[in-house]
Design an enzyme around this catalytic site. Structure first.
Site, PDB file in Angstrom:
ATOM      1  N   HIS A  48      -2.701  -5.145   8.149  1.00  0.00           N
ATOM      2  CA  HIS A  48      -2.522  -6.427   8.772  1.00  0.00           C
ATOM      3  C   HIS A  48      -1.235  -6.532   9.613  1.00  0.00           C
ATOM      4  CE1 HIS A  48      -0.905 -10.621   7.395  1.00  0.00           C
ATOM      5  NE2 HIS A  48      -1.493 -10.787   8.550  1.00  0.00           N
ATOM      6  N   HIS A  74      -6.150  -7.545  -2.826  1.00  0.00           N
ATOM      7  CA  HIS A  74      -6.481  -8.920  -3.221  1.00  0.00           C
ATOM      8  C   HIS A  74      -7.932  -8.943  -3.688  1.00  0.00           C
ATOM      9  CE1 HIS A  74      -2.875 -10.689  -1.425  1.00  0.00           C
ATOM     10  NE2 HIS A  74      -3.154 -10.112  -0.271  1.00  0.00           N
ATOM     11  N   ASP A 107      -4.651  -4.925   2.338  1.00  0.00           N
ATOM     12  CA  ASP A 107      -5.322  -6.168   2.747  1.00  0.00           C
ATOM     13  C   ASP A 107      -6.781  -5.938   3.155  1.00  0.00           C
ATOM     14  OD1 ASP A 107      -3.247  -7.959   2.339  1.00  0.00           O
ATOM     15  OD2 ASP A 107      -2.517  -7.881   4.404  1.00  0.00           O
ATOM     16  N   HIS A 129       1.783  -1.726   2.393  1.00  0.00           N
ATOM     17  CA  HIS A 129       2.004  -2.886   3.275  1.00  0.00           C
ATOM     18  C   HIS A 129       3.216  -3.642   2.765  1.00  0.00           C
ATOM     19  CE1 HIS A 129       1.365  -6.313   5.756  1.00  0.00           C
ATOM     20  NE2 HIS A 129       0.508  -6.966   5.007  1.00  0.00           N
TER      21      HIS A 129
END
Ligand code: FEO
Length: 394
Positions: A145, A226, A164, A79
């Site tokens: 995302h 994350h 994500d 990403h």
């Protein structure tokens, strides 16, 4: 400084913990976050994602504790967003032989973010890259995302690196779900992340989960970019995603409002009182006392939204208008609601809130309730009755 952590044999977390970030492009991050990068060593070596630019030294020191970064063969860009690619230009300076692997959108987006002349390899869903002892398989996840997003799956380890997806803004000294005394705060942050980041494209998730199943990808561990790594509770987070992505919500109500001189707040409390009398769980959320990203998390799992605004300058009060604009972009699913508010003369806000609710697909159950200036006993009884009617409609 924290150290690298081995997830699976020859697969390491080499990311960074951002303990004190409290704002992430408008999203409140009261528990901090992490930027998880993963190093896969072996016959050939790959780094999957990097970290936010300022955390480059932390990432590189962890890599250096394991191997010489100049020996890295591939950088997989799952990403492009800069919390994951910010450290990419500096990384490419010290790993000059690394080839960048990304989707078509990822490669196009890279040139719009950075100006480097780097070797690029475009990959599509199902394509594989052998590192010798490890095989990486790629799965494009358009709009989860961003258009460029993809998952990387390490076949030998049944390890999914979904960037994500399944992530949470949650800073911790611990890396794995089973190392925490309670997973509740992590699930709360996972819900908030889903609601604020992934909700607009939630309908893409059930087909994606089916595709993962069809490709025969057995998943033993999910290591997002994350927060905490899912090792013992993979089923719990996958099940939660399946529910959130189809708009499954609880029979509970949110009374979301702002108030200038307390009248709309008095109405809000009376509506909530009516709901409580009818035995329906409810929550009062003042828009200047709760961050809108926290309210969105609440909205994810509530069926009923009762939204109150005073009329200001012939329109919606600014904090209410802000929430409605943000919520509209997130495409809430399967919600019902009603508008209410106090006003002095025009009362335009109530109809305007109602129109916004309809425009984003919220089923408006009845015309909004307005009160001129300060509610009297009769007005308050009307609010209580409204709360009861709404509660009974669930
Ligand atoms: Fe964590 Fe879409 O970036």
């Amino acid at each position: 400084m924290d150290e690298s952590v081995e997830l699976k044999k020859d697969v390491y977390w080499v990311g960074a913990v951002d303990w004190n970030i409290r704002e992430f492009h408008g999203y409140s991050t009261s528990r901090g976050t992490t930027y998880n990068a993963y190093l896969i060593t072996g016959d050939q070596t790959a780094l999957v994602d990097t970290v936010k630019a300022e955390f480059f030294p932390e990432m590189i020191s962890k890599i250096e504790s394991l191997i010489n970064p100049a020996d890295i063969d591939y950088l997989v860009v799952n990403h492009l967003e800069m919390d994951h690619s910010g450290a990419l230009p500096r990384f490419m300076e010290i790993a000059p032989k690394a080839q960048i692997i990304a989707t078509d959108y990822g490669i196009k987006g890279l040139s719009r973010h950075y100006r480097g002349e780097w070797p690029l390899i475009k990959v599509k869903s199902g394509e594989e890259l052998s590192l010798g002892n490890k095989t990486l398989q790629f799965l494009e996840t358009y709009m989860l995302h961003w258009p460029d997003s993809m998952f990387t799956y390490v076949k030998e380890d049944r390890l999914l690196l979904p960037n994500d997806g399944f992530g949470q803004h949650f800073a911790s000294y611990r890396r794995f779900d089973d190392e925490l005394p309670s997973l509740d705060p992590v699930m709360e942050e996972a819900a908030k992340y889903f609601a604020n980041i992934l909700m607009p494209l939630a309908p893409l998730i059930p087909p994606l989960l089916k595709k993962v199943e069809k490709m025969g990808l057995e998943i033993e561990m999910i290591a997002p970019s994350h927060g905490i790594i899912w090792r013992s509770q993979v089923d719990r987070i996958v099940k939660a995603y399946a529910e959130w992505s189809t708009g499954v919500a609880e029979n509970r109500a949110l009374v979301i409002y702002d108030s200038m001189w307390g009248s709309t707040e008095t109405m809000a409390k009376a509506i909530a009182h009516g709901m409580s009398q009818a035995g329906v769980e409810n929550k009062l959320l003042h828009l200047r006392k709760n961050h809108y990203s926290d309210i969105i998390k609440e909205i994810l799992t509530a069926k009923l939204l009762v939204i109150g605004s005073p009329t200001l300058n012939e329109g919606i009060f600014p904090s209410v208008a802000q929430l409605l604009a943000y919520l509209k972009g997130l495409h809430p699913m399967k919600k019902r609601g009603v508008a209410f508010g106090s006003y002095g003369w025009g009362g335009e806000a109530i109809k305007a809130v109602e129109a916004e609710m309809k425009a984003m697909g919220i089923e408006v159950l009845e015309p909004g309730l307005g009160v001129i200036y300060v509610p009297n006993d009769e007005d308050l009884e009307n609010c209580v009755q409204l709360g009861k009617r709404l509660a009974n409609s669930l």
